[in-house]
Design a protein around this motif. Structure first.
Motif, PDB file in Angstrom:
ATOM      1  N   LYS A 242       0.835  -1.194   0.000  1.00  0.00           N
ATOM      2  CA  LYS A 242       0.000   0.000   0.000  1.00  0.00           C
ATOM      3  C   LYS A 242       0.872   1.246   0.000  1.00  0.00           C
ATOM      4  CE  LYS A 242      -3.106   2.175   2.976  1.00  0.00           C
ATOM      5  NZ  LYS A 242      -3.872   2.166   4.173  1.00  0.00           N
TER       6      LYS A 242
ATOM      7  N   LYS B 250       2.489   4.540  -7.279  1.00  0.00           N
ATOM      8  CA  LYS B 250       1.134   4.027  -7.082  1.00  0.00           C
ATOM      9  C   LYS B 250       0.561   3.405  -8.340  1.00  0.00           C
ATOM     10  CE  LYS B 250       0.783   5.694  -2.874  1.00  0.00           C
ATOM     11  NZ  LYS B 250       0.719   4.880  -1.695  1.00  0.00           N
TER      12      LYS B 250
ATOM     13  N   ARG C   9     -10.703 -12.116   0.466  1.00  0.00           N
ATOM     14  CA  ARG C   9     -11.662 -11.112  -0.001  1.00  0.00           C
ATOM     15  C   ARG C   9     -11.106  -9.723   0.182  1.00  0.00           C
ATOM     16  NH1 ARG C   9     -15.799 -14.520   1.802  1.00  0.00           N
ATOM     17  NH2 ARG C   9     -15.635 -13.648   3.897  1.00  0.00           N
TER      18      ARG C   9
ATOM     19  N   LYS D  91      -8.760  -9.015  -2.515  1.00  0.00           N
ATOM     20  CA  LYS D  91      -9.442  -8.758  -3.786  1.00  0.00           C
ATOM     21  C   LYS D  91     -10.033  -7.359  -3.792  1.00  0.00           C
ATOM     22  CE  LYS D  91     -13.167 -11.213  -5.304  1.00  0.00           C
ATOM     23  NZ  LYS D  91     -13.940 -12.076  -6.214  1.00  0.00           N
ATOM     24  N   LYS D  92     -10.571  -6.962  -2.644  1.00  0.00           N
ATOM     25  CA  LYS D  92     -11.196  -5.658  -2.555  1.00  0.00           C
ATOM     26  C   LYS D  92     -10.190  -4.557  -2.854  1.00  0.00           C
ATOM     27  CE  LYS D  92     -14.052  -3.145   0.679  1.00  0.00           C
ATOM     28  NZ  LYS D  92     -14.558  -3.064   2.026  1.00  0.00           N
ATOM     29  N   ASN D  93      -8.960  -4.785  -2.418  1.00  0.00           N
ATOM     30  CA  ASN D  93      -7.936  -3.772  -2.646  1.00  0.00           C
ATOM     31  C   ASN D  93      -7.136  -4.046  -3.897  1.00  0.00           C
ATOM     32  OD1 ASN D  93      -7.949  -1.901  -0.220  1.00  0.00           O
ATOM     33  ND2 ASN D  93      -8.024  -3.905   0.738  1.00  0.00           N
ATOM     34  N   SER D  94      -7.655  -4.902  -4.753  1.00  0.00           N
ATOM     35  CA  SER D  94      -7.061  -5.306  -6.023  1.00  0.00           C
ATOM     36  C   SER D  94      -5.601  -5.702  -5.868  1.00  0.00           C
ATOM     37  CB  SER D  94      -7.245  -4.240  -7.088  1.00  0.00           C
ATOM     38  OG  SER D  94      -6.430  -3.129  -6.876  1.00  0.00           O
TER      39      SER D  94
ATOM     40  N   ASN E  69      -9.187 -12.702  -9.107  1.00  0.00           N
ATOM     41  CA  ASN E  69      -9.988 -11.769  -9.876  1.00  0.00           C
ATOM     42  C   ASN E  69      -9.502 -11.840 -11.299  1.00  0.00           C
ATOM     43  OD1 ASN E  69     -11.619  -9.764 -10.715  1.00  0.00           O
ATOM     44  ND2 ASN E  69     -10.561  -8.112  -9.646  1.00  0.00           N
ATOM     45  N   ASN E  70     -10.311 -12.505 -12.160  1.00  0.00           N
ATOM     46  CA  ASN E  70      -9.905 -12.540 -13.560  1.00  0.00           C
ATOM     47  C   ASN E  70      -8.624 -13.313 -13.785  1.00  0.00           C
ATOM     48  OD1 ASN E  70     -11.284 -11.677 -15.661  1.00  0.00           O
ATOM     49  ND2 ASN E  70     -10.340  -9.669 -15.813  1.00  0.00           N
TER      50      ASN E  70
END
Lengths: 406, 167
Positions: free
Chosen positions: A99, A104, A130, A133-136, A164-165
């Motif tokens: 992060k 970025k 999860r 995933k939420k934060n890619s 994801n994908n």
């Protein structure tokens, strides 16, 4: 060429002392980490990689994401094994480190080496997945070492939660003779999401193995061409003989199988020496050479067809062997290299490429009028169509060409 | 209902979709098949079949940079009755926010959408807070029905640019 920031989570728990991956689980892991760092930084110069350890006294970030490969390799030294792996904390710290990455625009990826048993339940892992995933954040999981308590299922559940994908992957590596890094090279962990990974992997393999000056046997052909040539020729001779003997034994059993598996199973018996760090380096170099020699092969075959020089070559071969037989140490070193190379080559990912060349080569050789069928090396090579004997054919041809050049 | 919404472009304001810097637009936790462009881009946003959907849970974090400094007057957020957004927080000029730092600083404005808003009634914002906006971050905290998935049909931003005054 995806712009990516990667955090690698290393398992340095007590379970890593086990030797079911050679030489120890921890060392195999370290080698894999080095390769991954090399591959990532090569695929895009702006990629950054960071490393953290999950066991020991606690999760510890060894190096924050940086593109400086030297820093990463340096921090891998002097790591101590101990404690228990804390998977959830490790992933969360990795997420935090990503992060706060400087650029970025980089995509976030975490690579986890899960070698010890996982004490968390599926629900916790899915929640973590999860959140990632939420934060890619993409996640790659290397499942090796201990496999019990539903570990593969837990990790698969984690992957399903993160995925994801198809940007996240999992690789299960069972214990075996193949090095952990070799197995990983052909997986999406290395190759990314389909962008020509094998180029990076090969380069990474060469980079990792390139502790030597980049020449065969560590001998500079410019400084001492005769010695370099003598060494190379003798190794090829030795290998041809060994290969032929091994191949004949294994040929009946597995004619249909891929040459790689066949060669490795037969060579398990002949393997006497342990892998030293320098030998794989030499082997990688030789294998890279093999690909180059494929181009030279055409020339060599043409020249062989023109002149009846195969008889001269046969004589020259014996001369070479005698020369090296005098130096026992040299011969012993070559023996080691030959055995290790014979073992290593089939496990390389470029096996399929070699196989294609083999069928091509064998068909060409069979049609050559100039090739002396009584030549023992040619005879041996013709007898075994699969495995390294083909690469040896190429090297023998190259040797012939060199002989003619001389 | 729609006619009221369609004619409700506030006086003196323009639709800011032309000033969106599309290369920097990001959306966290969106589903890959139902992405932000479905709700934001002209043409897509009016297509009833296309909407923005959340993925792992019901929250969404949308980051919209602009090509120039704008003043934001009001927004229209359209969505289905049940899964449409309820609590929406807006942040100005904060780059690359994550779900973890939405609560780190106060939002420039926080709106609770009513079913009327979801049908297209614009929400007037605290204009004074949106005078110098380079980028806008929209945080959709939850939805009307408390579902696991939030859906957004259309997002329209109304405001003005500084263009006549800045030289």
């Amino acid at each position: 060429m995806v712009l990516e920031a990667t955090m690698i989570c290393i398992d340095n728990s007590e379970w890593m002392r086990n030797g079911d991956y050679s030489p120890t689980r921890f060392q195999a892991q370290a080698d894999a980490v080095n390769l991954i760092c090399g591959a990532k930084t090569q695929s895009n110069p702006e990629n950054t990689v960071g490393v953290l350890t999950m066991a020991g006294k606690g999760v510890r970030v060894l190096v924050t994401p940086t593109s400086d490969l030297g820093k990463i390799l340096a921090c891998m030294h002097g790591l101590e094994i101990g404690g228990e792996m804390n998977l959830t904390a490790g992933i969360q710290v990795a997420q935090l480190a990503l992060k706060h990455r400087q650029n970025k625009k980089q995509q976030q990826r975490i690579i986890v080496f899960a070698g010890s048993p996982i004490k968390y339940d599926k629900k916790t892992l899915e929640a973590i997945g999860r959140k990632l995933k939420k934060n890619s954040v993409s996640l790659d999981i290397v499942d090796f070492g201990e496999s019990d308590d539903g570990k593969p299922e837990k990790l698969e559940a984690l992957l399903a939660a993160v995925n994801n994908n198809d940007s996240s992957h999992i690789v299960h590596v069972p214990p075996g003779p193949n090095a952990l890094s070799d197995v990983l090279i052909s997986t999406p962990v290395f190759t990314g999401d389909g962008d020509g990974g094998s180029g990076f992997a090969a380069a990474a393999a060469a980079a990792a193995a390139g502790g030597l000056s980049g020449f065969d046997f560590g001998v500079d052909p410019n400084i001492d061409p005769e010695l370099a040539l003598a060494l190379r020729v003798s190794m090829e001779e030795e290998r041809a003989r060994q290969e032929a003997a091994a191949k004949k034994a294994a040929e009946d059993a597995a004619k249909q199988e891929k040459g790689g598996e066949q060669a490795s199973s037969s060579h398990d018996a002949t393997m006497a020496e342990p892998n030293s760090s320098s030998v794989p380096a030499v082997d990688d170099k030789r294998h890279n050479l093999t690909d180059d020699e494929a181009a030279l092969l055409e020339q060599a075959l043409a020249m062989s067809m023109d002149d009846p020089k195969s008889t001269n070559v046969a004589v020259a071969d014996t001369d070479m062997s005698e020369a090296t037989a005098d130096d026992h140490e040299l011969a012993l070193a070559l023996q080691m290299s030959v055995q290790d190379n014979a073992k290593d080559s089939p496990t390389q990912s470029e096996m399929s490429k070699v196989l294609e060349d083999q069928s091509f080569v064998s068909s060409i050789l069979n049609s050559l009028p100039g090739v002396d069928p009584n030549d023992p090396s040619v005879k041996d090579l013709l007898a075994s169509l699969q495995g390294q004997s083909e690469s040896q054919q190429k090297q023998n041809e190259d040797k012939q060409e060199n002989e003619e050049d001389k | 209902m729609d006619s009221a919404a369609a004619s409700a472009i506030p006086r003196g304001q323009v639709d800011l979709v032309d000033f969106v810097d599309w290369s920097g637009v990001e959306c966290l936790n969106q589903s890959t098949s139902h992405s932000l462009t479905n709700a934001l881009k002209q043409g897509y946003r009016d297509d009833v079949g296309l909407h923005l959907e959340s993925d792992a849970d019901e929250q969404l974090l949308i980051y919209i940079p602009f090509t120039q400094v704008i003043k934001l007057h009001s927004v229209v957020i359209k969505g289905p009755e049940e899964e449409g957004p309820k609590t929406v927080k807006l942040f100005t000029n904060k780059e690359h926010m994550g779900f973890s730092n939405v609560s780190d600083f106060p939002s420039s404005d926080s709106i609770a959408l009513s079913p009327d808003n979801l049908k297209g009634k614009p929400v007037n914002l605290k204009y004074v807070k949106f005078q110098n906006v380079r980028s806008l971050t929209i945080f959709i905290e939850d939805n009307q029905g408390g579902n696991d998935v939030s859906k957004v049909q259309k997002i329209v931003l109304y405001g003005t640019t500084d263009w006549p005054t800045k030289l």
